[in-house]
Design a protein around this motif. Structure first.
Motif, PDB file in Angstrom:
ATOM      1  N   UNK A   1      -5.574  -1.488  -6.716  1.00 18.75           N
ATOM      2  CA  UNK A   1      -4.471  -0.607  -6.334  1.00 18.75           C
ATOM      3  C   UNK A   1      -3.317  -1.503  -5.920  1.00 18.75           C
ATOM      4  N   UNK A   2      -2.083  -1.047  -6.125  1.00 19.27           N
ATOM      5  CA  UNK A   2      -0.925  -1.915  -5.901  1.00 19.27           C
ATOM      6  C   UNK A   2      -0.287  -1.765  -4.526  1.00 19.27           C
ATOM      7  N   UNK A   3      -0.656  -0.755  -3.763  1.00 20.08           N
ATOM      8  CA  UNK A   3      -0.172  -0.664  -2.381  1.00 20.08           C
ATOM      9  C   UNK A   3      -1.043   0.335  -1.630  1.00 20.08           C
ATOM     10  N   UNK A   4      -0.738   0.520  -0.353  1.00 17.30           N
ATOM     11  CA  UNK A   4      -1.566   1.375   0.473  1.00 17.30           C
ATOM     12  C   UNK A   4      -1.615   2.817   0.011  1.00 17.30           C
ATOM     13  N   UNK A   5      -0.493   3.347  -0.440  1.00 18.09           N
ATOM     14  CA  UNK A   5      -0.484   4.735  -0.910  1.00 18.09           C
ATOM     15  C   UNK A   5      -1.348   4.886  -2.153  1.00 18.09           C
TER      16      UNK A   5
ATOM     17  N   UNK B   1       1.283  -6.698   4.134  1.00 17.55           N
ATOM     18  CA  UNK B   1       2.691  -6.465   3.811  1.00 17.55           C
ATOM     19  C   UNK B   1       2.826  -5.919   2.392  1.00 17.55           C
ATOM     20  N   UNK B   2       3.027  -4.584   2.292  1.00 17.89           N
ATOM     21  CA  UNK B   2       3.170  -3.922   0.994  1.00 17.89           C
ATOM     22  C   UNK B   2       4.226  -2.836   1.101  1.00 17.89           C
ATOM     23  N   UNK B   3       4.839  -2.481  -0.047  1.00 20.86           N
ATOM     24  CA  UNK B   3       5.817  -1.391  -0.031  1.00 20.86           C
ATOM     25  C   UNK B   3       5.120  -0.038   0.142  1.00 20.86           C
ATOM     26  N   UNK B   4       5.899   0.967   0.406  1.00 22.96           N
ATOM     27  CA  UNK B   4       5.473   2.360   0.579  1.00 22.96           C
ATOM     28  C   UNK B   4       4.569   2.544   1.794  1.00 22.96           C
TER      29      UNK B   4
END
Length: 128
Positions: A35-39, A58-61
């Motif tokens: 997966x590319x970020x937390x969301x 540290x990730x976007x969204x």
């Protein structure tokens, strides 16, 4: 009997790091999803049903702190083992992570062998 050691969801917004972790764990015998970020992690966690999640901070969204908190607070995901992998090496960050309830905390740059050992130990614990 399956030779798969467990299922891991690798979450990192840096594609190179995500693939590095995924390849190392796959070679070791884990089934790996990414997966590319937390969301993206939260959107996919029920479909993937992982034993362990490796989670960048540290990730976007949606960052790793909030993602780990939501995973822990949801009764359907609270049992999943979580490894935070981050460049944040301050003791306050480590305390915050364990306060949330993560199972392991590795700092970047990390040793792939150490990551494999940590994930293997956590996957064994979740299976038995």
């Amino acid at each position: 009997m399956s030779d798969v050691l467990g299922r891991v969801l690798v979450v990192d917004d840096d594609e190179v790091i995500r693939q590095l972790i995924a390849v190392n764990l796959t070679l070791e015998g884990f089934e790996v999803e990414t997966a590319y970020d937390g969301q993206d992690c939260l959107d996919r966690v029920h479909d993937v049903d992982p034993d362990v999640i490796t989670l960048d901070v540290m990730m976007p969204r949606l960052d790793g702190w909030e993602t780990a908190t939501r995973l822990r607070n949801d009764p359907s995901t609270g049992h999943i083992k979580v490894v935070l992998i981050t460049a944040r090496a301050q003791e306050d960050d480590r305390r915050r992570a364990f306060g949330i309830g993560v199972d392991a905390y590795l700092t970047k740059p990390f040793d792939p062998a150490e990551l494999i050992e940590v994930v293997r130990d956590l996957a064994k614990g979740s299976a038995g």
